[in-house]
Motif scaffolding. Structure first.
Motif, mmCIF file in Angstrom:
data_model
loop_
_atom_site.group_PDB
_atom_site.id
_atom_site.type_symbol
_atom_site.label_atom_id
_atom_site.label_comp_id
_atom_site.label_asym_id
_atom_site.label_seq_id
_atom_site.Cartn_x
_atom_site.Cartn_y
_atom_site.Cartn_z
ATOM 1 N N ILE A 253 4.947 1.907 -11.335
ATOM 2 C CA ILE A 253 5.033 0.443 -11.431
ATOM 3 C C ILE A 253 6.310 -0.043 -12.101
ATOM 4 N N THR A 263 1.518 -6.319 -12.489
ATOM 5 C CA THR A 263 1.002 -4.950 -12.481
ATOM 6 C C THR A 263 -0.154 -4.837 -13.463
ATOM 7 N N VAL A 267 0.372 -1.701 -8.870
ATOM 8 C CA VAL A 267 0.977 -2.973 -8.446
ATOM 9 C C VAL A 267 -0.143 -3.843 -7.887
ATOM 10 N N THR A 275 1.828 -9.105 -3.166
ATOM 11 C CA THR A 275 1.976 -9.211 -4.609
ATOM 12 C C THR A 275 2.123 -10.694 -4.969
#
Length: 396
Positions: A253, A263, A267, A275
């Motif tokens: 990460i 994170t 992740v 994300t």
């Protein structure tokens, strides 16, 4: 339009590239990796000895072959130094030269790194980990030295009685090595198996010749003229010609953190594998999807298929059906479907001549997981899998 860029050349990166090319043959595709980008299936490493495969036979294609096959540009031996999420731009370094790479969509397929214990002794730097084909080459070189007479008895000590440690132990024992497995837990596969199954699994492996030192840990690894002495916290000591650490993996990460990508253990993504940064996705061992880390092949395949569709313009949530894990330990054939974390279950056990079946049911009587030990129990895998609810349903 800027290219779709994949960081990482492991199973996750290559599987996504392959699935994407089935749907989109024209979009520019770039893969960036810190190694030589040889394509191989990492799960084959833990049973390659019994399969009579040397490292050169494990690779399925080098970077040139894969770039041609998948119509993409592969940048090998190249480090991603930073991600500018706002500019949609990467800073790269190769052979000391710094450059930039723009992207339209970015996929983190950066995998996980081996956990390394702080172990004293002048032999600690010689402890092998196997998390890549390159690692495996080094490990096999050490084993091959034993075969040429430089070692006494081909003795291998493995740190960690988890899935990978047990698979390597079985593979090594089947090929004439003397194997001892060390773990702080009181039983092998402690995170996957209920106690009664773990004890039967351990007994089967012991009957094949594998030895266990459980409930203790390694304090020191010292070099000798003919190998190593491993000193344990319980006062016991072992001798070995090769030492392998298989105590687990941590999602990579660090790169994500530098780009302000959220994170936790991995992740963090939603079920679209997005994300918190626009046009940046994560897949594979590094991806924590809806709070769940599943570092296995089947979840990776589900992720790759869904994300390929999303990258091709068809927004698709990843779907996790019940996905049992087959452990590659022929001395004790084992299939595990772990019950979801946080769900209270009751285990019901059924004995067979060659093993057992254990079912995990919740308070409503719904089957949430199971363990199949032995060939007889293993025949029920498909029927039982159909009874277990999806971990992430289609409508998520």
């Amino acid at each position: 339009m800027q290219p779709v860029v994949i960081i990482g050349s492991g199973m996750a990166g290559y599987t996504l590239a392959r699935e994407f090319r089935k749907l989109n043959t024209e979009q520019e595709l770039v893969m960036i990796c810190a190694d030589d980008a040889v394509n191989y299936a990492k799960p084959t490493l833990s049973n390659a000895l019994a399969g009579n495969k040397v490292p050169d036979q494990i690779g399925l294609g080098d970077a040139v072959k894969m770039a041609t096959q998948l119509n993409m540009r592969i940048e090998t031996e190249t480090w991603v130094k930073s991600i500018d999420a706002e500019k949609h731009q990467l800073t790269l370094e190769k052979d000391g030269q710094v450059s930039t790479q723009d992207y339209s969509k970015l996929i983190l397929a950066v995998g996980a790194n081996p956990i390394r214990l702080a172990i004293a002794g002048d032999g600690s730097d010689d402890i092998h980990v196997v998390n890549s084909l390159m690692d495996y080459r080094a490990f096999r070189d050490s084993l091959d030295n034993c075969s040429t007479g430089e070692c006494d008895d081909k003795r291998v000590v493995i740190l960690g009685a988890g899935l990978i440690g047990c698979e390597f132990a079985n593979d090594l024992q089947n090929t004439g090595h003397q194997v001892t497995v060390i773990d702080l837990a009181p039983q092998p596969l402690g995170r996957l198996l209920p106690n009664h199954v773990a004890q039967a699994f351990k007994q089967n492996l012991e009957e094949s010749g594998i030895k266990f030192a459980l409930g203790t840990t390694v304090e020191k690894v010292s070099k000798t003229e003919r190998g190593y002495v491993i000193s344990l916290a319980n006062g016991q000591s072992l001798v070995a010609d090769v030492v392998l650490s298989a105590i687990g993996l941590q999602p990579n990460i660090n790169l994500a953190k530098t780009a302000n990508i959220a994170t936790s253990r991995g992740v963090i993504t939603n079920t679209l594998l997005e994300t918190n940064q626009a046009d940046i996705y994560a897949i594979g061992d590094c991806a924590e999807v809806n709070g769940t880390l599943l570092p296995y092949v089947m979840p990776l395949m589900q992720q790759a298929r869904a994300l390929a569709k999303t990258l091709s313009g068809q927004s698709t949530n990843v779907h996790y059906p019940a996905m049992p894990v087959a452990v590659k330990t022929p001395a004790a054939p084992l299939t595990v479907l772990p019950a979801p974390i946080g769900v209270d279950v009751t285990w019901d056990n059924e004995e067979f001549d060659d093993g057992m079946l254990s079912k995990a049911t919740d308070a409503e009587g719904t089957l949430r997981g199971f363990v199949l030990l032995g060939a007889t129990a293993g025949k029920q895998r498909l029927a039982l899998t159909k009874l277990v609810p999806d971990l992430i349903p289609v409508s998520a």
